[in-house]
Design a protein around this motif. Sequence first.
Motif, PDB file in Angstrom:
ATOM      1  N   ARG A  58      10.396   3.352   2.034  1.00  0.00           N
ATOM      2  CA  ARG A  58      10.160   4.379   1.012  1.00  0.00           C
ATOM      3  C   ARG A  58      10.499   3.798  -0.354  1.00  0.00           C
ATOM      4  O   ARG A  58      11.585   3.251  -0.552  1.00  0.00           O
TER       5      ARG A  58
ATOM      6  N   THR B 200       0.837  -1.198   0.000  1.00  0.00           N
ATOM      7  CA  THR B 200       0.000   0.000   0.000  1.00  0.00           C
ATOM      8  C   THR B 200       0.871   1.247   0.000  1.00  0.00           C
ATOM      9  O   THR B 200       1.996   1.231   0.505  1.00  0.00           O
ATOM     10  N   ASP B 201       0.344   2.335  -0.560  1.00  0.00           N
ATOM     11  CA  ASP B 201       1.089   3.594  -0.594  1.00  0.00           C
ATOM     12  C   ASP B 201       0.794   4.411   0.656  1.00  0.00           C
ATOM     13  O   ASP B 201       0.146   3.940   1.602  1.00  0.00           O
ATOM     14  N   GLY B 202       1.270   5.652   0.667  1.00  0.00           N
ATOM     15  CA  GLY B 202       1.113   6.486   1.850  1.00  0.00           C
ATOM     16  C   GLY B 202      -0.327   6.787   2.201  1.00  0.00           C
ATOM     17  O   GLY B 202      -0.652   7.040   3.372  1.00  0.00           O
ATOM     18  N   SER B 203      -1.227   6.763   1.225  1.00  0.00           N
ATOM     19  CA  SER B 203      -2.639   7.024   1.490  1.00  0.00           C
ATOM     20  C   SER B 203      -3.414   5.769   1.860  1.00  0.00           C
ATOM     21  O   SER B 203      -4.624   5.846   2.114  1.00  0.00           O
TER      22      SER B 203
ATOM     23  N   ALA C   8      -1.136  -0.629  -3.968  1.00  0.00           N
ATOM     24  CA  ALA C   8      -0.326  -0.398  -5.165  1.00  0.00           C
ATOM     25  C   ALA C   8       0.017  -1.707  -5.867  1.00  0.00           C
ATOM     26  O   ALA C   8       0.268  -1.713  -7.075  1.00  0.00           O
TER      27      ALA C   8
ATOM     28  N   HIS D 189       5.669   3.620   1.707  1.00  0.00           N
ATOM     29  CA  HIS D 189       4.883   2.443   1.356  1.00  0.00           C
ATOM     30  C   HIS D 189       4.896   1.467   2.529  1.00  0.00           C
ATOM     31  O   HIS D 189       5.753   1.553   3.414  1.00  0.00           O
ATOM     32  N   ARG D 190       3.970   0.556   2.508  1.00  0.00           N
ATOM     33  CA  ARG D 190       3.866  -0.455   3.559  1.00  0.00           C
ATOM     34  C   ARG D 190       3.607  -1.810   2.921  1.00  0.00           C
ATOM     35  O   ARG D 190       2.685  -1.952   2.105  1.00  0.00           O
TER      36      ARG D 190
ATOM     37  N   ARG E 291      -3.816   3.112  -0.136  1.00  0.00           N
ATOM     38  CA  ARG E 291      -4.368   2.431  -1.303  1.00  0.00           C
ATOM     39  C   ARG E 291      -3.414   1.348  -1.787  1.00  0.00           C
ATOM     40  O   ARG E 291      -2.197   1.496  -1.704  1.00  0.00           O
TER      41      ARG E 291
ATOM     42  N   ASN F 212      -5.769  -3.408  -6.918  1.00  0.00           N
ATOM     43  CA  ASN F 212      -5.029  -2.186  -7.217  1.00  0.00           C
ATOM     44  C   ASN F 212      -5.943  -0.963  -7.196  1.00  0.00           C
ATOM     45  O   ASN F 212      -7.010  -0.941  -7.834  1.00  0.00           O
TER      46      ASN F 212
ATOM     47  N   GLN G 107      10.701   4.952  -4.318  1.00  0.00           N
ATOM     48  CA  GLN G 107      10.755   6.120  -5.196  1.00  0.00           C
ATOM     49  C   GLN G 107      10.446   7.400  -4.415  1.00  0.00           C
ATOM     50  O   GLN G 107       9.752   8.297  -4.900  1.00  0.00           O
TER      51      GLN G 107
ATOM     52  N   ARG H 100       8.590   7.805  -1.813  1.00  0.00           N
ATOM     53  CA  ARG H 100       7.266   7.888  -1.196  1.00  0.00           C
ATOM     54  C   ARG H 100       7.089   6.752  -0.192  1.00  0.00           C
ATOM     55  O   ARG H 100       7.582   5.642  -0.422  1.00  0.00           O
TER      56      ARG H 100
END
Length: 457
Positions: A222, A152-155, A159, A228-229, A157, A176, A224, A226
């Motif tokens: 991180r 998942t990304d920082g928000s 990925a 991520h988890r 969602r 996705n 790129q 940003r």
Amino acid sequence: MRLRSLEARLFLWLALAALMGALVYIGVTQWPMPQTLNWMHSELGLHVAEPDRTAAILLCVTVLAPLSWWFAHMVMQPVKRLLRALEGAVASYRDGDFSISIALNRGDELGDLVRVHNELGQTLREQRQNLAQRELLLDTVVQNTPVALVLTDGSGRVAYANIAARHLFNEGRSLNGLHFATLIADAPEALRKATEGTEDALFSVEMDGSEETFHLSQRAFRLQGRPHRLQLFRRMTRELSRQEVAAWKRVIRVVSHELNNSLAPISSLAHSGAELARRGDVQRLPGVFATIGERARHLHGFIDGYARFAKLPAPRTVAVEWKPFLDALALHCHFQLQGKAPTQPGWFDPVQIEQVLINLVKNAHESGSAPEGVTLALTLIGHELRIEVGDRGPGMSEAVLAQALLPFYSTKRSGTGLGLALAREISEAHGGRIALANREDGGLRVTLILPQPANAV
């Protein structure tokens, strides 16, 4: 200097330009222009003044200017073509296209640059092809692994998710772009609580009418630039079942061994006592009964140890003053206190931790260490209490270190394999952990780490 080098070619063009300039100047000032003007004056009657030095120089410049421009064009034309080709190639590289090669066959420095550029392009193409193959292999492995993977990304969602994750969370459909927290909003509470934390977790949920156990491993990093988890959900039911069966088999082997070691002598002594009683030899009966009682007490102690391990109560943590605790511990075992005890009280179950330390210090003495080499150190680091028991024995091999904390594992001939397992059980019940490591200067160090509440530090 190579004859076909840019430097040599430029030298030849400049030499030619200088020669042309000299010839033009001579033609204007010496021959044939002065002779032509004299002939026109004498034969044709035309009076044309001979040019002075300034006029001669201006005339030379008028002739040499376009000639010089043409020489410069001839010199710079291949360089300009190469620069345009390099500009297009670099633009292609920026767009991720490494298929561009420059078709220019020259024997000078420009040719060397073109060859190096083409070799670079070939290397980049090969590296990209290898990278694509590795990415394809990695994606194939990740997609077909039974472990459910969700990135998942920082928000929050999704990925990236593999096939196992799609089947586990969305009935095989793509994840996705979906918000993961919303996706599992209706999931069992144990799963939601595990994903809300930041630590690895083991949880069980009801699935298809049966209980399924999962191990959640999650890491934040991180990608790129940003945040991520990455979360990995691994089904552990079958593995835990195998481990449970293996543990029961070890228990049965140990219990059977101990029962046989005690029951066989008891049976033999009972038979001997009956024979002595039949023959009227009662003087030897007390010794027989004493031996039977000793073996029975050993068997009772063995079974009682297993019962205590199986029925370990929840720890009752209280504030513990160090001086009375250490004085009471010193009555049961001998150790050297390294440094000073913390000034703040500890926060743990004193009865359980005392039992752990008695076992650890006893093991240190049984390792073959000199009595003065058995040490106890207490350190408060942040919100963690570190209790270290060290010895100067031979230490442990890597194989023994890997299994020493498992229940029923022992390298001692008469050991039950419960001492370190009990220490691990008590430390984890406190929310802490235990670690074993060989000391660099010889011996073993057992570290017990217990969390301390913020208001107690």
